[in-house]
Design an enzyme around this catalytic site. Sequence first.
Site, PDB file in Angstrom:
ATOM      1  N   ARG A 169       0.820  -1.217   0.000  1.00 58.09           N
ATOM      2  CA  ARG A 169       0.000   0.000   0.000  1.00 58.09           C
ATOM      3  C   ARG A 169       0.852   1.263   0.000  1.00 58.09           C
ATOM      4  NH1 ARG A 169      -3.508  -3.578   0.133  1.00 58.09           N
ATOM      5  NH2 ARG A 169      -2.337  -3.917  -1.710  1.00 58.09           N
ATOM      6  N   SER A 290     -10.691   0.339   3.336  1.00 60.58           N
ATOM      7  CA  SER A 290     -10.068  -0.004   4.622  1.00 60.58           C
ATOM      8  C   SER A 290      -9.520   1.268   5.239  1.00 60.58           C
ATOM      9  CB  SER A 290      -8.922  -0.986   4.401  1.00 60.58           C
ATOM     10  OG  SER A 290      -9.428  -2.159   3.830  1.00 60.58           O
ATOM     11  N   GLU A 391      -5.050   4.331   6.465  1.00 61.86           N
ATOM     12  CA  GLU A 391      -4.650   4.097   5.072  1.00 61.86           C
ATOM     13  C   GLU A 391      -4.947   5.317   4.190  1.00 61.86           C
ATOM     14  OE1 GLU A 391      -5.703   0.329   2.792  1.00 61.86           O
ATOM     15  OE2 GLU A 391      -6.479   1.888   1.497  1.00 61.86           O
TER      16      GLU A 391
HETATM   17  C1  LIG Z   1     -15.261   0.861  -1.074  1.00 61.12           C
HETATM   18  C2  LIG Z   1     -13.777   0.985  -1.229  1.00 61.12           C
HETATM   19  C3  LIG Z   1     -12.994  -0.147  -1.414  1.00 61.12           C
HETATM   20  C4  LIG Z   1     -11.607  -0.054  -1.571  1.00 61.12           C
HETATM   21  N1  LIG Z   1     -10.870  -1.178  -1.743  1.00 61.12           N
HETATM   22  C5  LIG Z   1      -9.524  -1.110  -1.905  1.00 61.12           C
HETATM   23  C6  LIG Z   1      -8.736  -2.273  -2.114  1.00 61.12           C
HETATM   24  O1  LIG Z   1      -9.254  -3.386  -2.162  1.00 61.12           O
HETATM   25  N2  LIG Z   1      -7.407  -2.140  -2.285  1.00 61.12           N
HETATM   26  C7  LIG Z   1      -6.794  -0.921  -2.269  1.00 61.12           C
HETATM   27  O2  LIG Z   1      -5.577  -0.862  -2.441  1.00 61.12           O
HETATM   28  N3  LIG Z   1      -7.517   0.224  -2.078  1.00 61.12           N
HETATM   29  C8  LIG Z   1      -8.851   0.156  -1.902  1.00 61.12           C
HETATM   30  N4  LIG Z   1      -9.588   1.295  -1.684  1.00 61.12           N
HETATM   31  C9  LIG Z   1      -8.905   2.590  -1.602  1.00 61.12           C
HETATM   32  C10 LIG Z   1      -8.937   3.405  -2.921  1.00 61.12           C
HETATM   33  O3  LIG Z   1      -9.924   2.937  -3.778  1.00 61.12           O
HETATM   34  C11 LIG Z   1      -7.604   3.371  -3.655  1.00 61.12           C
HETATM   35  O4  LIG Z   1      -6.588   3.862  -2.822  1.00 61.12           O
HETATM   36  C12 LIG Z   1      -7.627   4.229  -4.931  1.00 61.12           C
HETATM   37  O5  LIG Z   1      -6.445   4.004  -5.668  1.00 61.12           O
HETATM   38  C13 LIG Z   1      -7.765   5.715  -4.667  1.00 61.12           C
HETATM   39  O6  LIG Z   1      -7.993   6.335  -5.904  1.00 61.12           O
HETATM   40  P1  LIG Z   1      -8.658   7.762  -6.013  1.00 61.12           P
HETATM   41  O7  LIG Z   1      -8.549   8.166  -7.438  1.00 61.12           O
HETATM   42  O8  LIG Z   1     -10.029   7.729  -5.457  1.00 61.12           O
HETATM   43  O9  LIG Z   1      -7.688   8.632  -5.100  1.00 61.12           O
HETATM   44  P2  LIG Z   1      -8.071   9.937  -4.262  1.00 61.12           P
HETATM   45  O10 LIG Z   1      -8.774   9.534  -3.020  1.00 61.12           O
HETATM   46  O11 LIG Z   1      -8.724  10.926  -5.121  1.00 61.12           O
HETATM   47  O12 LIG Z   1      -6.604  10.423  -3.862  1.00 61.12           O
HETATM   48  C14 LIG Z   1      -5.802   9.658  -2.984  1.00 61.12           C
HETATM   49  C15 LIG Z   1      -4.372  10.203  -3.009  1.00 61.12           C
HETATM   50  O13 LIG Z   1      -3.840  10.010  -4.319  1.00 61.12           O
HETATM   51  C16 LIG Z   1      -3.413  11.258  -4.844  1.00 61.12           C
HETATM   52  N5  LIG Z   1      -3.685  11.297  -6.270  1.00 61.12           N
HETATM   53  C17 LIG Z   1      -4.866  11.186  -6.916  1.00 61.12           C
HETATM   54  N6  LIG Z   1      -4.676  11.287  -8.246  1.00 61.12           N
HETATM   55  C18 LIG Z   1      -3.342  11.488  -8.420  1.00 61.12           C
HETATM   56  C19 LIG Z   1      -2.519  11.695  -9.552  1.00 61.12           C
HETATM   57  N7  LIG Z   1      -2.994  11.736 -10.798  1.00 61.12           N
HETATM   58  N8  LIG Z   1      -1.186  11.873  -9.355  1.00 61.12           N
HETATM   59  C20 LIG Z   1      -0.654  11.854  -8.114  1.00 61.12           C
HETATM   60  N9  LIG Z   1      -1.390  11.689  -7.004  1.00 61.12           N
HETATM   61  C21 LIG Z   1      -2.713  11.505  -7.168  1.00 61.12           C
HETATM   62  C22 LIG Z   1      -4.213  12.308  -4.097  1.00 61.12           C
HETATM   63  O14 LIG Z   1      -3.536  13.561  -4.128  1.00 61.12           O
HETATM   64  C23 LIG Z   1      -4.255  11.701  -2.719  1.00 61.12           C
HETATM   65  O15 LIG Z   1      -3.054  11.936  -2.050  1.00 61.12           O
HETATM   66  C24 LIG Z   1     -10.985   1.212  -1.531  1.00 61.12           C
HETATM   67  C25 LIG Z   1     -11.780   2.368  -1.330  1.00 61.12           C
HETATM   68  C26 LIG Z   1     -13.161   2.251  -1.191  1.00 61.12           C
HETATM   69  C27 LIG Z   1     -13.988   3.491  -0.997  1.00 61.12           C
END
Ligand SMILES: Cc1cc2nc3c(=O)[nH]c(=O)nc-3n(C[C@H](O)[C@H](O)[C@H](O)COP(=O)(O)OP(=O)(O)OC[C@H]3O[C@@H](n4cnc5c(N)ncnc54)[C@H](O)[C@@H]3O)c2cc1C
Length: 400
Positions: A169, A290, A391
């Site tokens: 992670r 998580s 996380e």
């Molecule tokens: C229901 C649910 C289930 C999930 N299950 C999992 C799982 O099984 N495994 C897992 O690993 N994660 C899981 N997650 C967590 C999440 O989905 C992941 O971490 C996902 O990659 C976040 O993507 P996001 O675009 O929503 O990021 P955001 O929440 O929009 O951003 C998160 C971080 O990434 C940065 N970021 C976003 N875009 C960029 C970019 N283009 N360049 C640089 N930094 C950037 C942001 O600045 C911030 O620091 C889950 C979340 C939810 C709500």
Amino acid sequence: MSSMTTTFADLTTIGVGGPISSFIEPADDDELIDSIRRADGGRIPLAVIGGGSNILVADEPFDGVVLRDARRGVSIVDGGSTGSGGNRVRIKAQAGCVWDDLVDATVSRGWHGIEGLSGIPGTVGASVVQNIGAYGQEVATSVRSVRVWDRAALVVRDIEASRMGFGYRTSMLKHSMYQAPGVPDRRFFPTPRFVVLAVEFELFRTGYATVGYGQLAKALGVEVGAEMEPARVRTAVLSIRGAKGMLEDARRYNLAAMRGMRAQSGLAAALSHQKGLDEESLADRHSCGSFFVNPVLPLRRGATLPPEAPRFEAVLPDGSPGVKTSAAWLIEHSGFARGFRVTPQARASLSTRHTLALTNRGGATAEDVAVLARTVAAGVLSTFKVDLMPEPVIVGVDVP
Ligand SMILES: Cc1cc2nc3c(=O)[nH]c(=O)nc-3n(C[C@H](O)[C@H](O)[C@H](O)COP(=O)(O)OP(=O)(O)OC[C@H]3O[C@@H](n4cnc5c(N)ncnc54)[C@H](O)[C@@H]3O)c2cc1C
């Protein structure tokens, strides 16, 4: 779209967070990089977000720029006839592409490598920030290189996967926004120094996907290591995730601030799969996934956990051997059951299907979620003397 009215509550899966001074969605490279340069040059706080599924932001106004990449293109770099041994396909996805749309598009062509990551919310850009993982797969395994904008050196760089510092992670991108664990680097936080512009993946073009995880194998009625069509794996993963409330509520893409983000076919399928779920079940999906990472402890410290606590081999940040335990197990065995609320009226609770997800039951504030997080972390600390680390990226909220 009026930037005055957009809030983090509109843009995040957990549906909390205050109003945003300026929300922009650049649709080409130049505009994207210019916007980042302008904010950084003027020392204006900048949050680059994707699906808002791994971020918890304070209720107070965010006096800065929130940028969401509107570039969602996917192209084939090498279709497998040359260069990559015939069985590989190289594709490039722009950072704003919704992760599950990419998985859907690749699986529907019979390609495999990321099918176990079906249903993880968010975008391609963020997938490499925390090296998303689930059901025996991690995105790191399928990444070849990442194109970023370096906010310190003011250049575009292509970073090979081997230099991404991928771990459990985490990645060097995630590290780049902290001075030390949990201590934000104010120059960049809450976004990495390196903003992802695009990711190049290498997937398998032919053959079968391997089922690499016990729970998934059980759901499919096969042994771990069995091989099958990637589409079957995707269907099973989506159904396990749905049963645990670990999918996002697809209705959010109907909100004005979210419209147009998902591919139409992906959205239609997600909406049809959640049809018939009651509001309580859907509220279980209003989370950041998580909320705590599984703690990795030094071997000596791990040995003091109760014998029945789950233990997996792991490596500590300094490279020495450690033991990973389960945050969900620690929470449950500290007396917090599914659905736990700090008070009967609290608007935030543990998911009723998954102890590791903190959920918004309707109208919760960031502070409501923070109170719940602090209560759970304090309970685990006093029961097991283990510090839980969040996380998600936590912005302006005191957790834990
Ligand atoms: C229901 C649910 C289930 C999930 N299950 C999992 C799982 O099984 N495994 C897992 O690993 N994660 C899981 N997650 C967590 C999440 O989905 C992941 O971490 C996902 O990659 C976040 O993507 P996001 O675009 O929503 O990021 P955001 O929440 O929009 O951003 C998160 C971080 O990434 C940065 N970021 C976003 N875009 C960029 C970019 N283009 N360049 C640089 N930094 C950037 C942001 O600045 C911030 O620091 C889950 C979340 C939810 C709500």
